[in-house]
Design a protein around this motif. Structure first.
Motif, PDB file in Angstrom:
ATOM      1  N   ASP A  41      65.216  54.156  92.509  1.00  0.00           N
ATOM      2  CA  ASP A  41      64.915  54.012  91.084  1.00  0.00           C
ATOM      3  C   ASP A  41      64.320  55.315  90.562  1.00  0.00           C
ATOM      4  OD1 ASP A  41      65.722  51.378  91.013  1.00  0.00           O
ATOM      5  OD2 ASP A  41      63.720  50.579  91.391  1.00  0.00           O
ATOM      6  N   ILE A  57      73.030  54.261  92.920  1.00  0.00           N
ATOM      7  CA  ILE A  57      73.622  53.782  94.156  1.00  0.00           C
ATOM      8  C   ILE A  57      74.525  54.902  94.666  1.00  0.00           C
ATOM      9  CG2 ILE A  57      73.553  51.338  93.539  1.00  0.00           C
ATOM     10  CD1 ILE A  57      76.522  51.561  92.779  1.00  0.00           C
ATOM     11  N   THR A 111      75.228  55.454  88.641  1.00  0.00           N
ATOM     12  CA  THR A 111      74.277  54.512  88.083  1.00  0.00           C
ATOM     13  C   THR A 111      74.628  53.122  88.588  1.00  0.00           C
ATOM     14  OG1 THR A 111      75.623  54.056  86.122  1.00  0.00           O
ATOM     15  CG2 THR A 111      74.083  55.923  85.995  1.00  0.00           C
ATOM     16  N   ARG A 112      73.759  52.168  88.373  1.00  0.00           N
ATOM     17  CA  ARG A 112      74.031  50.811  88.856  1.00  0.00           C
ATOM     18  C   ARG A 112      75.141  50.130  88.052  1.00  0.00           C
ATOM     19  NH1 ARG A 112      68.119  50.753  89.975  1.00  0.00           N
ATOM     20  NH2 ARG A 112      68.024  51.092  92.224  1.00  0.00           N
TER      21      ARG A 112
END
Length: 247
Positions: free
Chosen positions: A79, A106, A115-116
Motif C-alpha cells: 500500500d 500488485i 494498481t489493484r
C-alpha cells in the motif's frame, strides 16, 4: 405562463444534475483516493420584454475538490499514498498516460507493477518490472527497489522511480473512468516535490454527512420547481376556461 413553466423546468433539470453529482460522490465515500466532484449553477437574467427581473440557471461546474483525504495506516508494504498534492502516473486502458491518487499495487505474472484495478504503474522510463521472488521497497521520492526475498544475496536493485507529477489544479480534468488527465492532452512532467508514503492508503475526501444534507436540500429544491410547474399549468388551464366562458 409559458415563461414561468420554462424557468421552473430549467431549475428542476439543473437541480437533478446537481443531485446526480452528489449521489455519485456519496457512492464513492469508500473509494480510495477519490476526489469529490463539484457542481454549481449561476443565475442569468432572462432577455425579453416584460420580465427584466426574472432569471434562469445555467450550469457552472467548478471541477473537483482536490483536498487530501485522510491517510490511513495499513501496515501493508504493497500500500502507498501520496502525502503531498500531486498524482502518480498510470497507463490508461487506451494506452495513454493518466493520473490517480488511488495507491497500492500488485505484481502480475509478467512482473509488471499494477494498481489493484489492473492499470500499469508508470515509472519515469515506462513500466516498472519486478524480478521474480523479489521484495519491493518504496522510497519517499517514489524509488522502487527490490531485493531477493530468499537466499544469501540480498543486494538491493533499483528498478525505477514511480512517476510523480504535480500539475496546476486547473490544468487537470477527471474523466468518466475516474482518472485525471491534462486538458492539453500532454503528459505532465515529473515533479520532485511530491512525496510517497508506504504502508498507507488515502481515503476518499467525500464528507458523507455533508453529502446527505445536500441530497435532502436538492430534493426539496426539485420538488419546489415541480410544484411551480404544476401551478403554472393550473393557472393556464383556469385562464383558458375563463376565456372560453367570456368568449
Amino acid at each position: 405562463m409559458d415563461r414561468v413553466l420554462y424557468l421552473a423546468m430549467n431549475g428542476a433539470k439543473h437541480v437533478a444534475w446537481q443531485q446526480a453529482t452528489t449521489s455519485n460522490n456519496l457512492a464513492n465515500v469508500h473509494t480510495n483516493g477519490f476526489k469529490a466532484d463539484l457542481a454549481s449553477f449561476r443565475a442569468l437574467r432572462v432577455i425579453g420584454d416584460g420580465a427584466p427581473t426574472r432569471t434562469y440557471q445555467v450550469d457552472n461546474t467548478v471541477g473537483h475538490d482536490m483536498s487530501q483525504g485522510s491517510l490511513q495506516q495499513t501496515g501493508n508494504e504493497s500500500d502507498f499514498a501520496l502525502a503531498t498534492p500531486g498524482f502518480f502516473a498510470v497507463q490508461a486502458p487506451d494506452g495513454n498516460e493518466a493520473y490517480t491518487r488511488d495507491g497500492g499495487y500488485i505484481v502480475d505474472n509478467e512482473g509488471v507493477m499494477r494498481t489493484r484495478s489492473g492499470l500499469a504503474i508508470l515509472g519515469e522510463s515506462g513500466q516498472i518490472v519486478v524480478p521474480p521472488g523479489s521484495r519491493i521497497t518504496l522510497g519517499v521520492d517514489g524509488t522502487v527497489s527490490a531485493s531477493a526475498s530468499v537466499g544469501a544475496d540480498r543486494t538491493v536493485q533499483v528498478l525505477g522511480r514511480i512517476k510523480l507529477v504535480n500539475p496546476a489544479e486547473r490544468a487537470m480534468y477527471k474523466g468518466d473512468d475516474g482518472l485525471f488527465r491534462q486538458h492539453d492532452g500532454q503528459d505532465a512532467p515529473a515533479a520532485a516535490n511530491v512525496q510517497l508514503k508506504s504502508g498507507f492508503l488515502e481515503a476518499s475526501n467525500v464528507n458523507a454527512v455533508e453529502s446527505l444534507v445536500q441530497m435532502i436540500s436538492h430534493s426539496r429544491h426539485y420538488d419546489l420547481n415541480v410544484k411551480l410547474m404544476q401551478t403554472a399549468e393550473q393557472n393556464a388551464r383556469q385562464a383558458t376556461e375563463l376565456l372560453s366562458i367570456t368568449g
